[in-house]
Write a protein that holds these residues in place. Structure first.
Motif, short mmCIF file in Angstrom:
data_model
loop_
_atom_site.label_atom_id
_atom_site.label_comp_id
_atom_site.label_asym_id
_atom_site.label_seq_id
_atom_site.Cartn_x
_atom_site.Cartn_y
_atom_site.Cartn_z
N UNK A 85 68.39 107.80 30.49
CA UNK A 85 69.76 107.21 30.97
C UNK A 85 69.84 105.80 30.34
N UNK A 86 71.24 105.72 29.98
CA UNK A 86 71.61 104.56 29.46
C UNK A 86 72.92 104.04 29.92
N UNK A 87 72.71 103.53 31.28
CA UNK A 87 74.10 103.09 31.89
C UNK A 87 74.43 101.69 31.57
N UNK A 88 75.64 101.26 31.35
CA UNK A 88 76.09 100.07 31.03
C UNK A 88 77.03 99.29 32.03
N UNK A 89 77.31 98.04 31.70
CA UNK A 89 78.35 97.07 32.55
C UNK A 89 79.71 97.84 32.21
N UNK A 90 80.40 98.03 33.31
CA UNK A 90 81.95 98.36 33.51
C UNK A 90 82.69 97.35 32.69
N UNK A 91 82.16 95.91 32.70
CA UNK A 91 83.02 94.96 32.06
C UNK A 91 82.87 95.08 30.33
N UNK A 92 81.76 95.79 30.13
CA UNK A 92 81.60 95.74 28.56
C UNK A 92 82.47 96.97 28.07
N UNK A 93 82.49 98.08 28.95
CA UNK A 93 83.36 99.34 28.60
C UNK A 93 84.85 98.74 28.65
N UNK A 94 85.41 97.65 29.38
CA UNK A 94 86.77 97.21 29.30
C UNK A 94 86.80 96.30 28.17
N UNK A 95 85.73 95.62 27.53
CA UNK A 95 85.45 94.65 26.37
C UNK A 95 85.33 95.44 25.07
N UNK A 96 84.42 96.32 24.89
CA UNK A 96 84.41 97.25 23.61
C UNK A 96 84.09 98.58 23.68
N UNK A 97 83.50 98.95 24.87
CA UNK A 97 83.05 100.30 24.80
C UNK A 97 84.15 101.26 24.96
N UNK A 98 85.18 100.93 25.49
CA UNK A 98 86.41 101.90 25.55
C UNK A 98 86.92 102.43 24.16
N UNK A 99 86.51 101.69 22.96
CA UNK A 99 87.18 101.83 21.74
C UNK A 99 86.62 103.24 20.98
N UNK A 100 85.48 103.69 21.53
CA UNK A 100 84.67 104.93 20.89
C UNK A 100 84.45 105.79 22.00
#
Ligand SMILES: NC(=O)c1ccc[n+]([C@@H]2O[C@H](COP(=O)([O-])OP(=O)(O)OC[C@H]3O[C@@H](n4cnc5c(N)ncnc54)[C@H](O)[C@@H]3O)[C@@H](O)[C@H]2O)c1
Length: 358
Positions: free
Chosen positions: A164-179
């Motif tokens: 399992x590798x869960x991360x912060x929603x804030x990080x998705x908004x910041x950079x995770x969403x690009x890929x």
């Protein structure tokens, strides 16, 4: 016995001349590590954002600074190039560096396409340079100990691997969403599965969901069947709230969490690893910090941990002219093939078989 120190001791030390492209959050860590490594010299840096190039040049005393990657490759006599730009640019930048005869370290993923990944590896092979893809967990002591025990046969045959590798929603908004998260988070776990099993994947079933409303999903779960019959379950979601413990506050200024867990069940041994278990807790007025101290902590003003060991490993491998015994380009490529099968399965809602011996 006292040595005569009247004449200075001469230390012969080879240094790899390194160019670094990409001076974002992670590129700063690479720069800081390369700046301090005795066997490397940060000879040139590059980013398309002029402010980042200038401030990083000042910070590490690098005078050869570029906003144009091609110009850096043309003008500076480099032994190796580090590519720490965003994911979609990796394939082209690695291929260009190899075309200039430079050894290459590239952050994960090697490419966002298996076909492009194969072209890049063919170009690297044709150029006769070394390539290492940044799968940092192979250099993290707990993950490496598990590999050693599995390789020695202590686990017997492997039955299951859960990641399992869960991360912060804030990080998705910041950079995770690009890929797609298969290239951001799951890629690490697929690489661990390939490393631990030493086997190839033969079938994938995956499901993905999107709760935050970006182009790429923020939840992805996949079941992988390997040729040695190991079953792996890999999972990522990028929904951890701001109230989650701040794991990277130590040395990094973007708060967030990597809630990662690994469980390996074999015939004779079972291992569980909780990446998020707080070894150190610091209470603040706004948030509690659980600094992660194995991957890239700062100690005595220097970035250390698995990232430094991984980079030093590459530098030493190039200086010695011997390919890495730990990192594997073949596995990085196979990971891309699995990543594509995961995305295809999730999009089409059906299991995807992977042909053997590709
Ligand atoms: N191994 C790990 O655990 C780990 C952790 C974090 C990030 N990463 C990887 O590191 C890489 C960088 O991540 P980040 O968080 O620093 O991203 P970032 O967006 O903060 O930084 C990327 C930088 O690359 C620059 N850039 C883009 N295209 C360029 C080009 N053609 N030439 C020169 N510079 C260019 C951007 O301007 C930016 O400054 C990604 O591949 C990411 O997946 C790996």
């Amino acid at each position: 016995v006292f040595q005569d120190r009247s004449s200075p001791v001469e230390v012969q030390m080879s240094q790899l001349r390194v160019g670094l492209a990409g001076l974002g959050v992670f590129g700063q860590l690479h720069a800081s590590i390369l700046h301090h490594l005795p066997h490397a010299r940060l000879a040139a840096i590059c980013d398309v954002v002029p402010d980042k190039v200038e401030s990083t040049g000042r910070r590490f005393g690098v005078s050869k600074v570029y906003v144009d990657y091609d110009a850096m490759l043309e003008e500076v006599p480099l032994d190796a190039v580090f590519v720490v730009t965003d994911e979609a640019s990796h394939a082209e930048m690695v291929q260009k560096a190899a075309g200039h005869g430079r050894h290459v370290f590239v952050e994960k993923p090697l490419s966002t396409s298996y076909a492009r990944g194969r072209e890049v590896v063919a170009a690297v092979d044709a150029a006769g340079v070394q390539l290492q893809v940044g799968y940092i967990l192979r250099f993290e002591p707990r993950h490496a100990l598990l590999k050693q025990q599995i390789a020695e046969g202590a686990f017997g045959r492997l039955a299951t691997i859960r990641c399992k590798r869960n991360c912060s929603a804030n990080w998705f908004r910041l950079f995770g969403h690009r890929v797609h998260p298969v290239h951001e988070a799951i890629t690490h776990d697929v690489d661990l599965c390939l490393w631990y099993t030493g086997s190839r994947c033969r079938e994938v079933y995956a499901v993905q969901r999107s709760l935050l409303g970006f182009e790429h999903p923020d939840v992805c779960v996949a079941l992988l069947r390997f040729e040695d019959d190991t079953v792996a379950f890999v999972e990522t979601s990028w929904l951890a709230p701001e109230g989650a413990p701040d794991m990277v506050g130590y040395g990094w200024d973007i708060s967030g969490v990597i809630d990662a867990k690994l469980e390996i069940v074999g015939e004779d041994r079972t291992a569980t690893l909780d990446f998020c278990t707080p070894a150190l807790t610091i209470w603040g007025n706004e948030r509690t910090q659980h600094p992660e101290l194995t991957t890239w902590p700062v100690m005595h003003g220097q970035t250390v941990g698995a990232l430094r060991d991984e980079i030093a490993h590459f530098v030493d491998a190039v200086l010695e002219g011997k390919p890495s015994r730990v990192a594997s380009v073949a596995d990085a490529l196979e990971g891309l093939r699995i990543a594509e099968a995961i995305v295809a399965s999730a999009e089409e809602g059906r299991p995807v078989a992977l042909a053997a011996n590709q």
